[in-house]
Motif scaffolding. Sequence first.
Motif, PDB file in Angstrom:
ATOM      1  N   SER A   6       0.858  -1.188   0.000  1.00  0.00           N
ATOM      2  CA  SER A   6       0.000   0.000   0.000  1.00  0.00           C
ATOM      3  C   SER A   6       0.886   1.227   0.000  1.00  0.00           C
ATOM      4  CB  SER A   6      -0.932   0.023   1.223  1.00  0.00           C
ATOM      5  OG  SER A   6      -0.216   0.265   2.401  1.00  0.00           O
ATOM      6  N   TRP A  10       0.347   4.865   4.734  1.00  0.00           N
ATOM      7  CA  TRP A  10      -0.967   4.366   5.125  1.00  0.00           C
ATOM      8  C   TRP A  10      -0.838   3.083   5.925  1.00  0.00           C
ATOM      9  CZ3 TRP A  10      -4.812   4.796   0.448  1.00  0.00           C
ATOM     10  CH2 TRP A  10      -4.822   6.115  -0.015  1.00  0.00           C
ATOM     11  N   GLU A  12      -3.120  -0.589   6.575  1.00  0.00           N
ATOM     12  CA  GLU A  12      -4.273  -1.388   6.153  1.00  0.00           C
ATOM     13  C   GLU A  12      -5.008  -0.769   4.959  1.00  0.00           C
ATOM     14  OE1 GLU A  12      -4.806  -4.372   7.512  1.00  0.00           O
ATOM     15  OE2 GLU A  12      -3.184  -4.065   8.959  1.00  0.00           O
ATOM     16  N   GLY A  13      -4.258  -0.163   4.052  1.00  0.00           N
ATOM     17  CA  GLY A  13      -4.854   0.415   2.844  1.00  0.00           C
ATOM     18  C   GLY A  13      -5.596   1.716   3.056  1.00  0.00           C
ATOM     19  N   LYS A  14      -5.416   2.361   4.198  1.00  0.00           N
ATOM     20  CA  LYS A  14      -6.134   3.606   4.483  1.00  0.00           C
ATOM     21  C   LYS A  14      -5.173   4.674   4.973  1.00  0.00           C
ATOM     22  CE  LYS A  14     -10.328   1.226   5.752  1.00  0.00           C
ATOM     23  NZ  LYS A  14     -11.161   0.756   6.829  1.00  0.00           N
ATOM     24  N   PRO A  15      -5.466   5.932   4.622  1.00  0.00           N
ATOM     25  CA  PRO A  15      -4.626   7.022   5.135  1.00  0.00           C
ATOM     26  C   PRO A  15      -4.939   7.261   6.609  1.00  0.00           C
ATOM     27  CG  PRO A  15      -6.474   7.918   3.925  1.00  0.00           C
ATOM     28  CD  PRO A  15      -6.543   6.420   3.775  1.00  0.00           C
ATOM     29  N   ALA A  17      -6.451   8.992   9.718  1.00  0.00           N
ATOM     30  CA  ALA A  17      -7.757   9.668   9.793  1.00  0.00           C
ATOM     31  C   ALA A  17      -7.640  11.176   9.598  1.00  0.00           C
ATOM     32  CB  ALA A  17      -8.429   9.354  11.125  1.00  0.00           C
ATOM     33  N   ARG A  20      -7.366  12.235   5.650  1.00  0.00           N
ATOM     34  CA  ARG A  20      -8.273  11.677   4.635  1.00  0.00           C
ATOM     35  C   ARG A  20      -8.704  12.700   3.600  1.00  0.00           C
ATOM     36  NH1 ARG A  20     -11.168   7.376   8.310  1.00  0.00           N
ATOM     37  NH2 ARG A  20      -9.513   5.822   8.138  1.00  0.00           N
TER      38      ARG A  20
END
Length: 192
Positions: A6, A10, A12-15, A17, A20
């Motif tokens: 990724s 990030w 777990e594939g997320k920026p 919080a 975002r």
Amino acid sequence: RTGHPSQKLWSEGKPPAEKRNHPVVGISWFEANAYACWSGQRLPTAAEWQRAASWSLDGVAGEARYPWGATFDPQRANTWHSRQRDTVAVDEYANGSTPNGVCQLIGNTWEWTADGFDGDTEGQSQVIFERPMAEIRGGAYDTYLETQATCKFRTAQPLLHRGPNVGFRCCVGTEDLPCPPDPTALLEIQGL
């Protein structure tokens, strides 16, 4: 950060919080280009990027030096002068937008373009690079010189560069926009 492929900042594939609504940074030209293609868009060419940023001052000739006009204003862009020292949300600095509403073309992050960078300095000597480079535009939150945060300033990074101050934007060419309906067809439908 989690051992899974990724974007490097990030999890777990997320920026994070708090980021975002910030530009995606820390990705190579290849990753930016792959995302643009995946989304049905593309990276803008350097000429398209410049045209979007430097609208015509009088509607006929001459281009603006900055999206908002002819002089640098630190209140209109997230550069070193704003003292933010990091990216900000994409909807901040709305007063630095182009007249047609394109936001943050100057400051916040340098932006990858679709074009390679050949080092040609407009007819002067050419610079030879050890590896392929792609052109970036616009300056970033850490750009100190206002002359490097203009609509026309060109620089580059290696295609695999993953800087915390380099992001991208996607575009769609006019040739890819849907054609408006034929107005005469509407008249035929209405029996006129």
